[in-house]
Design an enzyme around this catalytic site. Structure first.
Site, PDB file in Angstrom:
ATOM      1  N   GLU A 283       6.348 -27.173   4.249  1.00 26.19           N
ATOM      2  CA  GLU A 283       5.738 -26.749   5.131  1.00 26.19           C
ATOM      3  C   GLU A 283       5.163 -25.485   4.588  1.00 26.19           C
ATOM      4  O   GLU A 283       3.976 -26.230   4.513  1.00 26.19           O
ATOM      5  CB  GLU A 283       6.349 -25.904   6.389  1.00 26.19           C
ATOM      6  CG  GLU A 283       6.374 -27.482   7.710  1.00 26.19           C
ATOM      7  CD  GLU A 283       7.690 -27.963   7.411  1.00 26.19           C
ATOM      8  OE1 GLU A 283       8.331 -27.271   6.549  1.00 26.19           O
ATOM      9  OE2 GLU A 283       8.015 -29.365   8.006  1.00 26.19           O
TER      10      GLU A 283
ATOM     11  N   HIS B  29      14.448 -26.891  18.256  1.00 27.17           N
ATOM     12  CA  HIS B  29      13.364 -27.637  18.562  1.00 27.17           C
ATOM     13  C   HIS B  29      12.751 -27.645  19.427  1.00 27.17           C
ATOM     14  O   HIS B  29      12.387 -28.422  19.501  1.00 27.17           O
ATOM     15  CB  HIS B  29      13.755 -28.923  17.794  1.00 27.17           C
ATOM     16  CG  HIS B  29      14.019 -29.170  16.604  1.00 27.17           C
ATOM     17  ND1 HIS B  29      15.770 -28.588  15.808  1.00 27.17           N
ATOM     18  CD2 HIS B  29      14.086 -29.758  15.367  1.00 27.17           C
ATOM     19  CE1 HIS B  29      15.075 -29.037  14.385  1.00 27.17           C
ATOM     20  NE2 HIS B  29      15.151 -29.510  13.801  1.00 27.17           N
TER      21      HIS B  29
END
Length: 327
Positions: A60, A129
Site C-alpha cells: 500500500e 478488517h
C-alpha cells in the site's frame, strides 16, 4: 436512468472519466486480472489496457506513493484499497504527502488523486478488517472525505472526486456493493462534494448519518412513524468539508437531534456534529444532542456480537424518543 448495483455505479464513474480524460488511471491489488476484489473494476483491463488498469503488489505504501508522484506530474490516479483498514500501511503517503504537498510547495503542485475502497464493518472480518476511518482522515487539512450510502451518489460523487484538483478519500462498504438503485446515465452527472441531502423529511427529530448505517436509520425512522413521530434524516455524504448549514436548517425545524455514526464514540464525527450544533444552534435545541455509535471495543468476530456492536434500530429509536421526551 438505469438500475445499477453500487459496484456497477462506481465502475461507470471510473469508466466514463477514463474515456473522457486519458490521464486517469486505476491501480491497486487485484484491480486488473481479477477484475477487483469486489468486481468493481470488472472488464476495465480488457477495455483500457494494462497501462491504465494496473495490478500492484501487496504494498500500500508503494502504490500510494506512486500515485502521489503521478499526480504531481499531471496524471489523475485512482488508488483502490482492498479495504480502508489496509490504508494504515500507506498513512504516511496520504497524510504527509498527498494532503500537504500543495501547502508545502506554496501551491506549485496540486494532487488530483482519489483513494477509494470499502470502509467499516462487513460481516465476520474480525477486528483488523472492520474499522471506520472517516474520523481519522477527516482530521487532516488538505484531504476531502466522501462516504456514500447509495448507487446514485456513488456515481455522481466519484466522478466529482476524480475531477477534483485535491486528494479525495472515497469510502464505500463491502455490504453495499450489490445494492441496486436508479443511477443517472448522463455522462456529465456530477454531485458536488460537500453537499448533504435530505433522505427523509420530518418535523419531530433530526437524525444525521452517512454510509451504510443510513439504512439502519431509515428503518428506525419507519418504526418511529408507526408511533406517530416523523424523523428528518440528513445523509451527510461528505464528511470533510461537512455541510453543517444543512444540519442546522433541519435543527431549526425539529429542535432535536440524534447523530448515528458507525465508528467508536471518542473523538468521532458524531462528536463534531454535536459540537457544531450546540455552538451554532443552541437556542433552537429543546434537548441535548444524543449520539448512537459502535460500542467502544474492538470489532468482534462472532455474528451475534457484531449485531450488538454496531448501531441498532432499537438504539436509534430509543435515542430519538429520549430527545423528544417521549415514553
Amino acid at each position: 436512468m438505469a438500475v445499477l448495483q453500487l459496484r456497477e455505479a462506481l465502475r461507470a464513474a471510473m469508466w466514463e472519466e477514463m474515456e473522457r480524460d486519458p490521464n486517469v488511471f486505476l491501480i491497486g491489488e487485484e484491480v486488473a486480472e481479477y477484475n477487483g476484489a469486489y468486481k468493481v473494476s470488472q472488464g476495465m483491463l480488457d477495455h483500457f489496457g494494462a497501462k491504465r488498469v494496473i495490478d500492484s503488489p501487496i504494498s500500500e505504501t508503494g502504490f500510494s506513493g506512486l500515485g502521489v508522484g503521478a499526480a504531481m506530474m499531471g496524471l489523475r490516479p485512482i488508488i483502490e484499497f482492498m479495504t480502508w483498514n489496509f490504508s494504515m500501511v500507506a498513512a504516511d503517503q496520504i497524510l504527509s504527502n498527498a494532503a500537504r504537498i500543495r501547502y508545502m510547495s506554496g501551491g506549485q503542485y496540486s494532487i488530483p488523486i482519489v483513494f477509494r475502497g470499502p470502509n467499516g464493518s462487513a460481516g465476520q472480518l474480525g477486528a483488523t478488517h472492520s474499522n471506520s476511518f472517516e474520523f481519522f482522515y477527516a482530521n487532516v487539512p488538505g484531504l476531502k472525505v466522501v462516504s456514500i450510502s447509495n448507487p446514485d451518489d456513488a456515481k455522481g460523487l466519484l466522478k466529482s472526486a476524480i475531477r477534483d484538483e485535491d486528494p479525495v478519500l472515497f469510502m464505500e462498504s463491502e455490504v453495499m456493493y450489490g445494492m441496486k438503485g436508479e443511477v443517472s446515465d448522463h455522462p456529465e452527472y456530477l454531485i458536488p462534494i460537500g453537499k448533504a441531502r435530505v433522505g427523509r423529511e420530518g418535523k419531530h427529530v433530526t437524525i444525521v448519518t452517512w454510509n451504510k448505517v443510513y439504512w439502519t436509520v431509515m428503518a428506525a425512522a419507519e418504526e418511529l412513524a408507526k408511533i406517530g413521530y416523523e424523523a428528518e434524516v440528513i445523509d451527510l455524504r461528505t464528511i470533510r468539508p461537512m455541510d453543517i448549514p444543512a444540519v442546522l436548517q433541519s435543527i431549526r425545524k425539529t429542535n432535536r437531534c440524534v447523530v448515528v455514526d458507525e465508528s467508536n464514540p471518542l473523538a468521532s464525527i458524531a462528536s463534531e456534529v454535536a459540537y457544531r450544533i450546540q455552538a451554532e444552534a443552541f437556542d433552537h435545541l429543546d434537548a441535548p444532542v444524543l449520539r448512537v455509535t459502535n460500542k467502544d471495543v474492538p470489532a468482534p468476530y462472532a455474528k451475534n456480537l457484531i449485531e450488538l456492536w454496531v448501531p441498532t434500530v432499537d438504539e436509534i429509536v430509543k435515542a430519538c424518543k429520549a430527545v423528544m421526551y417521549a415514553n
